[in-house]
Design a protein around this motif. Sequence first.
Motif, PDB file in Angstrom:
ATOM      1  N   SER A 277     -52.614  -0.411  -3.806  1.00  0.00           N
ATOM      2  CA  SER A 277     -51.477  -0.753  -2.952  1.00  0.00           C
ATOM      3  C   SER A 277     -51.319  -2.265  -2.901  1.00  0.00           C
ATOM      4  O   SER A 277     -52.254  -2.985  -2.544  1.00  0.00           O
ATOM      5  CB  SER A 277     -51.690  -0.199  -1.536  1.00  0.00           C
ATOM      6  OG  SER A 277     -50.626  -0.573  -0.683  1.00  0.00           O
ATOM      7  N   ARG A 301     -48.670   2.047  -4.883  1.00  0.00           N
ATOM      8  CA  ARG A 301     -47.614   1.555  -3.993  1.00  0.00           C
ATOM      9  C   ARG A 301     -47.348   0.097  -4.298  1.00  0.00           C
ATOM     10  O   ARG A 301     -48.273  -0.726  -4.296  1.00  0.00           O
ATOM     11  CB  ARG A 301     -48.030   1.718  -2.522  1.00  0.00           C
ATOM     12  CG  ARG A 301     -47.068   1.100  -1.530  1.00  0.00           C
ATOM     13  CD  ARG A 301     -47.598   1.227  -0.094  1.00  0.00           C
ATOM     14  NE  ARG A 301     -46.783   0.468   0.836  1.00  0.00           N
ATOM     15  CZ  ARG A 301     -46.991  -0.812   1.166  1.00  0.00           C
ATOM     16  NH1 ARG A 301     -48.033  -1.468   0.615  1.00  0.00           N
ATOM     17  NH2 ARG A 301     -46.216  -1.439   2.006  1.00  0.00           N
ATOM     18  N   ASP A 303     -44.687  -3.006  -3.120  1.00  0.00           N
ATOM     19  CA  ASP A 303     -43.628  -3.469  -2.223  1.00  0.00           C
ATOM     20  C   ASP A 303     -43.461  -4.970  -2.397  1.00  0.00           C
ATOM     21  O   ASP A 303     -44.297  -5.758  -1.963  1.00  0.00           O
ATOM     22  CB  ASP A 303     -43.972  -3.139  -0.774  1.00  0.00           C
ATOM     23  CG  ASP A 303     -42.866  -3.575   0.197  1.00  0.00           C
ATOM     24  OD1 ASP A 303     -41.835  -4.109  -0.260  1.00  0.00           O
ATOM     25  OD2 ASP A 303     -43.037  -3.369   1.414  1.00  0.00           O
ATOM     26  N   GLU A 325     -44.694   4.938  -4.915  1.00  0.00           N
ATOM     27  CA  GLU A 325     -43.660   4.271  -4.131  1.00  0.00           C
ATOM     28  C   GLU A 325     -43.386   2.892  -4.721  1.00  0.00           C
ATOM     29  O   GLU A 325     -44.323   2.127  -5.007  1.00  0.00           O
ATOM     30  CB  GLU A 325     -44.082   4.122  -2.675  1.00  0.00           C
ATOM     31  CG  GLU A 325     -44.295   5.432  -1.937  1.00  0.00           C
ATOM     32  CD  GLU A 325     -44.656   5.206  -0.476  1.00  0.00           C
ATOM     33  OE1 GLU A 325     -44.423   4.084   0.021  1.00  0.00           O
ATOM     34  OE2 GLU A 325     -45.188   6.140   0.157  1.00  0.00           O
ATOM     35  N   ASP A 327     -40.714  -0.444  -3.907  1.00  0.00           N
ATOM     36  CA  ASP A 327     -39.671  -1.060  -3.082  1.00  0.00           C
ATOM     37  C   ASP A 327     -39.432  -2.482  -3.583  1.00  0.00           C
ATOM     38  O   ASP A 327     -40.231  -3.384  -3.352  1.00  0.00           O
ATOM     39  CB  ASP A 327     -40.076  -1.076  -1.606  1.00  0.00           C
ATOM     40  CG  ASP A 327     -38.927  -1.498  -0.685  1.00  0.00           C
ATOM     41  OD1 ASP A 327     -37.891  -1.967  -1.208  1.00  0.00           O
ATOM     42  OD2 ASP A 327     -39.059  -1.348   0.546  1.00  0.00           O
ATOM     43  N   LEU A 346     -42.321   9.192  -9.597  1.00  0.00           N
ATOM     44  CA  LEU A 346     -42.184   8.456  -8.337  1.00  0.00           C
ATOM     45  C   LEU A 346     -41.698   9.383  -7.232  1.00  0.00           C
ATOM     46  O   LEU A 346     -40.915  10.305  -7.471  1.00  0.00           O
ATOM     47  CB  LEU A 346     -41.198   7.303  -8.507  1.00  0.00           C
ATOM     48  CG  LEU A 346     -41.610   6.199  -9.478  1.00  0.00           C
ATOM     49  CD1 LEU A 346     -40.470   5.218  -9.688  1.00  0.00           C
ATOM     50  CD2 LEU A 346     -42.833   5.463  -8.941  1.00  0.00           C
ATOM     51  N   GLN A 347     -42.123   9.069  -6.016  1.00  0.00           N
ATOM     52  CA  GLN A 347     -41.673   9.839  -4.851  1.00  0.00           C
ATOM     53  C   GLN A 347     -40.643   9.069  -4.035  1.00  0.00           C
ATOM     54  O   GLN A 347     -39.713   9.666  -3.490  1.00  0.00           O
ATOM     55  CB  GLN A 347     -42.869  10.209  -3.971  1.00  0.00           C
ATOM     56  CG  GLN A 347     -43.862  11.132  -4.645  1.00  0.00           C
ATOM     57  CD  GLN A 347     -45.041  11.449  -3.747  1.00  0.00           C
ATOM     58  OE1 GLN A 347     -45.047  11.160  -2.552  1.00  0.00           O
ATOM     59  NE2 GLN A 347     -46.075  12.050  -4.335  1.00  0.00           N
ATOM     60  N   ARG A 348     -40.808   7.740  -3.941  1.00  0.00           N
ATOM     61  CA  ARG A 348     -39.872   6.932  -3.160  1.00  0.00           C
ATOM     62  C   ARG A 348     -39.534   5.675  -3.946  1.00  0.00           C
ATOM     63  O   ARG A 348     -40.424   4.940  -4.370  1.00  0.00           O
ATOM     64  CB  ARG A 348     -40.463   6.574  -1.795  1.00  0.00           C
ATOM     65  CG  ARG A 348     -40.580   7.776  -0.866  1.00  0.00           C
ATOM     66  CD  ARG A 348     -41.246   7.410   0.453  1.00  0.00           C
ATOM     67  NE  ARG A 348     -41.267   8.538   1.354  1.00  0.00           N
ATOM     68  CZ  ARG A 348     -42.159   9.530   1.324  1.00  0.00           C
ATOM     69  NH1 ARG A 348     -43.136   9.461   0.421  1.00  0.00           N
ATOM     70  NH2 ARG A 348     -42.089  10.534   2.159  1.00  0.00           N
ATOM     71  N   GLU A 372     -37.133  10.199  -2.194  1.00  0.00           N
ATOM     72  CA  GLU A 372     -36.222   9.229  -1.594  1.00  0.00           C
ATOM     73  C   GLU A 372     -35.744   8.260  -2.658  1.00  0.00           C
ATOM     74  O   GLU A 372     -36.556   7.655  -3.365  1.00  0.00           O
ATOM     75  CB  GLU A 372     -36.917   8.475  -0.458  1.00  0.00           C
ATOM     76  CG  GLU A 372     -36.031   7.477   0.252  1.00  0.00           C
ATOM     77  CD  GLU A 372     -36.708   6.861   1.465  1.00  0.00           C
ATOM     78  OE1 GLU A 372     -36.314   5.744   1.860  1.00  0.00           O
ATOM     79  OE2 GLU A 372     -37.634   7.501   2.018  1.00  0.00           O
TER      80      GLU A 372
END
Length: 935
Positions: A277, A301, A303, A325, A327, A346-348, A372
């Motif tokens: 992450s 993850r 971000d 995820e 972003d 991917l999930q989000r 998402e």
Amino acid sequence: MISPEHSYTLHLHAATRHSNGRTPRMISSPTSSSSPMAAAATALLVLPLAAILAAVAGAGAVNDDVLALVVFKSGVSDPTGRLAPWSEDVDRACAWPSISCDARTGRVDALELPAAELSGRLPRSALLRLDALLSLALPGNNLSGTIPDALPPRVRALDLSANSLSGYLPAVLASCGSLVSLNLSRNRLSGPVPDGIWSLPSLRSLDLSGNELSGSVPGGFPRSSSLRVLDLSRNLLEGEIPADVGEAGLLKSLDIGDNLFTGGLPESLRGLSGLSSLGAGGNALAGELPTWIGEMAALERLDLSGNRFVGAIPDGISGCKNLVEVDLSRNALTGELPWWVFDLALQRVSLAGNALSGWVKVPGANASVLQELDLSGNAFSGAIPPELPVSIGQMTLLEVMDVSRNQLSGGIPLEIGGAVALRKLLTRRNSLNGVIPPQIGNCRSLIALDLSENKLTGSIPVTIGNLISLQMVDLSQNKLNGTLPVELSKLASLRVFNVSHNMLSGSLPVSHFFDTIPDSFISDNAGLCSSQRDNSCSGVMPKPIVFNPNISSDPLPEVSATVPSSRHHKKIILSISTLIAIVGGAVIIIGVITITVLNRRVRTVASHSAVPAALSDDYGSESPDNEGNSGKLVMFGRGSPDFSAGGHALLNKDCELGRGGFGTLYKAVLRDGQPVAIKKLTVSSLVKSEDDFKRQVKLLGKVRHHNVVTLRGFYWTSSLQLLIYDFVPGGNLYQHLHECSGESSLSWTERFGMIIGVARALEHLHRLGIIHYNLKSSNVLLDSNGEPRVGDYGLVKLLPMLDRYVLSSKIQSALGYMAPEFTCRTVNVTEKCDVYGFGVLVLEILTGRRPVQYLEDDVVVLCDVVRAALEEGRVEDCMDPRLSGEFSMEEALLITKLGLFCTSQVPSHRPDMGEIVSMLEMARSSQSTPVDELV
């Protein structure tokens, strides 16, 4: 001389004594018998001396734990009585709640009191006495003060998160060699991160997030570091990310988001093969995204949102096969949508708020696990590819799909009905056309459906009535027609249903929701009616009726040149006799007008009669030559403009309601008893163009909204201009906020109603291209039902000769509401100026404080005060004390953040009023559901 046996007795006796000096029970001494034989016999029954002394030492230590915990109890406030069983009348604390002991030694090794509502300061002396303590966990309390500069020497896990601790991080933390886990998150700690903390040999988890730590982060990450989790997010840390952070090779989670970091991602991160992450969103990181991110094979993850990254999204990220995820939203990324978005499992995914363009790629097989997808706020264009609908239908796990604010065209795919798990479908502000497919009724999980600001046609499908979980529907600003399906009355969870600005007709469905639906949700649909709402319909505004104030008899409306509305589809056939009569009447009217004009030219003293007699009080000082020129009273809609002969004269000083930057406001009464408010502009000399003035006033006269004060008419001469409004009887918001106290002050519900009402008014004005320019609490009026009505809108357009500096000092007289760009010559003034003023107004309503307060030697700006309180986690201190706890702090925090968001210094960072209204409406209607679950 004291014998060893007697010494043992005294020590053991003393060990049983407590802090109050009492001896709970006597312990017999082996020397109580005077007989040597008895003493010898007793000695055979006791342990060897070394074992006895060891037992004594153990007994004394146990009592030290009791004493330390009693001291701890006395040093904190315990309103719920969690520490009540902690009594000093025991030898051991192991049976006390929240305490655990080592089974072998009997020593207290853990003290855990999460969310116990404790307050006060941590007692340093008590913690030092607990020298066998391994775990201290006091999260979620209200402990204050600083972190003690001395901690239990053997402590391995220390959790003081979610308290109110302040001050610097003590340097002793960097020398606690036994620490394995340290969590000080969500406090008010400030200052730098202690140098050397990364060198703690056993430290595996460090969480310092949600504080006010500042300065740069020290480097010195050793290769031998055991650190697995590092969270420094939501602080004020700055500078570049330490270049050697990647040396901590065992890191699995790194979060440095929401700080002030600059530069780029350090290349040493590429060596973190076990990192799962990585969070660095909400900083000022810049440059292009490095392709070596794809080498971080364990990454799940990622971000990097809210930074300043530019360029294309590298395909190399596809090397992160375990990504779940991603972003990358709110950057300045360009290029096309990466193929790997739909190829990886991917999930989000959020790529919102960038400048991505081109076609939306067709999902691959792995997209079936996508939950998402947020592609909003980009520049995707063109029709939706024909293959995409099929893929969307196969995404059986897809819960959120947001493609709002793009340039997409074409229709909504019929296969959307296959997305059975879809909870939110958001396509706002595109160019989608065609009909709403009835297959959407198969999306039984939908709670939010936003198709607004497109070009959709046809009727609303009856199958929407199948979506029993729907909470929010926005179909506004399309071209929908037909009637509302009666099946909508079955939607028990419905809280927002906005179909304004369409071409709908017929009756509203019969249900509690539709019986009380806000007018703004159904406005600008000429045919929508409701028998439950007094047969009220949103009709087409009638043409203006122009009256000549010089005529004493009842005036007649001018004949409109426009064709009757096409809705009636009627042809008017005029007979020849009718035509002759019309022509004859026209000749007579022309003759009367000619005579009137000739008479006016020879009048001198009688020129005052050109003004309505009711205007005599304040008009006497005006120049007769100017006043006599073409003064006309124009009323929008039906009704007589005459003022009651028995009422106060118009503009009578006794009827003055107030004065503002634009002019003075008076109350008057129409002949039919209807009260009106008359604004006499005091900036008349700056209005140079009659045509421009009338054009703008007629535009303002078309505004019809429940939360906007209606402009009924105007009067014009070259030196005098009047605006005639509906009279709003309930005073203004400023008075209710700052001049009322105690029981007469506004409740939380009323204040929320003020906020959402003003937001709706501004949204409606902006949709019509009208900027308010002068929003403040004194311009928000309250009607007889306590509903807010926004006035003084758009008046700046009546004054084309004014520049922004004049506006700043004269019209925007209420300092504190004015957006910073308003005084800048090189920046266009847009609707975002109103958004800024709205944000200030929101904070004013929540706090009950004025936007600016002038002290003896200081000026206090409300926005700055609230922003500082939010950063320190004490927003409740800013709330109006007159509310006395009648509100949800969670709800108040949400609205406070919205107000601060609106007052961003950068106009583009502020939301538009449509977004604000949607958020507020869902916040009000979801007391038990978080807003982020609805939008």
